[in-house]
Design an enzyme around this catalytic site. Structure first.
Site, mmCIF file in Angstrom:
data_model
loop_
_atom_site.group_PDB
_atom_site.id
_atom_site.type_symbol
_atom_site.label_atom_id
_atom_site.label_comp_id
_atom_site.label_asym_id
_atom_site.label_seq_id
_atom_site.Cartn_x
_atom_site.Cartn_y
_atom_site.Cartn_z
ATOM 1 C CE1 TYR A 16 -3.510 2.703 0.581
ATOM 2 C CE2 TYR A 16 -2.209 3.321 2.502
ATOM 3 C CZ TYR A 16 -3.216 3.581 1.607
ATOM 4 O OH TYR A 16 -3.942 4.743 1.712
ATOM 5 C CD GLU A 38 -8.466 6.728 4.412
ATOM 6 O OE1 GLU A 38 -8.503 6.774 5.656
ATOM 7 O OE2 GLU A 38 -7.402 6.523 3.784
ATOM 8 C CD1 TRP A 46 -3.954 2.278 5.905
ATOM 9 C CD2 TRP A 46 -6.158 2.517 5.851
ATOM 10 N NE1 TRP A 46 -4.347 2.363 4.586
ATOM 11 C CE2 TRP A 46 -5.691 2.507 4.523
ATOM 12 C CE3 TRP A 46 -7.537 2.658 6.076
ATOM 13 C CZ2 TRP A 46 -6.538 2.625 3.427
ATOM 14 C CZ3 TRP A 46 -8.378 2.770 4.978
ATOM 15 C CH2 TRP A 46 -7.876 2.751 3.673
#
Length: 190
Positions: A16, A38, A46
């Protein structure tokens, strides 16, 4: 290889960071995906969402805006039973509502991308942070975008979520200057 300090040795995080975070995204479906992820991340780590990302894509029809906007109550109820995603009713319903609102923005601005990238005159903001502590959780611009989206009816778009979103879609490049992904590092290593 120097990376930002927040990156762990988890391959999902590394991929990522190296291939997505801070790289400009202009495609509406991908923008909607990142906004939805998000929002799902709110209150969580996350990496929790990143590791479930493929499950989210499958559950939400690859984040096809038109399909998600037309989800029935039956579909929403099935999502609430899906153990592969975070089964938070407010977050799930917000994805559906936000999809409908993205369609309204597309009608008014030609695309969701046009609407978002107009805030930065279609140019990513390149920051030059040397330490993690310097990177803000939100900014005046993320607050403005958050307020504008809220006025349109969006949910799970607080200033901190929006700043993370801006980083994720490359509106803001917050790679540390010591990270190989920062433009200054790339330029200086040549």
């Amino acid at each position: 290889m120097n990376r930002c300090n927040w990156v762990t040795n988890d391959p999902v995080y590394i991929h990522y960071h190296d291939h997505e975070w801070g790289i400009p995204v202009y495609e509406d479906q991908k923008l909607f995906e990142m906004l939805s992820l998000e929002g799902a991340q709110a209150g969580l780590n996350w990496i929790t969402i990143l590791k479930r990302r493929e499950n989210y894509k499958k559950a939400f029809d690859q984040f096809n805006i038109d399909i998600v906007a037309n989800y029935s109550e039956e579909k929403i109820q099935s999502l609430l039973q899906n153990p592969e995603i975070i089964r938070n009713e407010k977050k799930i319903r917000s994805v559906v509502k936000n999809a409908r609102l993205v369609i309204e923005i597309q009608k008014d601005f030609g695309s969701f991308s046009n609407f978002l990238w107009n805030y930065v005159n279609n140019q990513p903001i390149i920051n030059h942070w040397s330490k993690d502590e310097e990177v803000p959780a939100n900014t005046a611009l993320s607050k403005k975008i958050s307020n504008d989206l809220r006025k349109k009816g969006f949910s799970f778009v607080g200033p901190t979520i929006i700043y993370s979103f801006m980083q994720a879609i490359g509106m803001v490049n917050d790679h540390l200057i010591t990270c190989f992904c920062h433009p200054a590092y790339i330029h200086n290593s040549k």
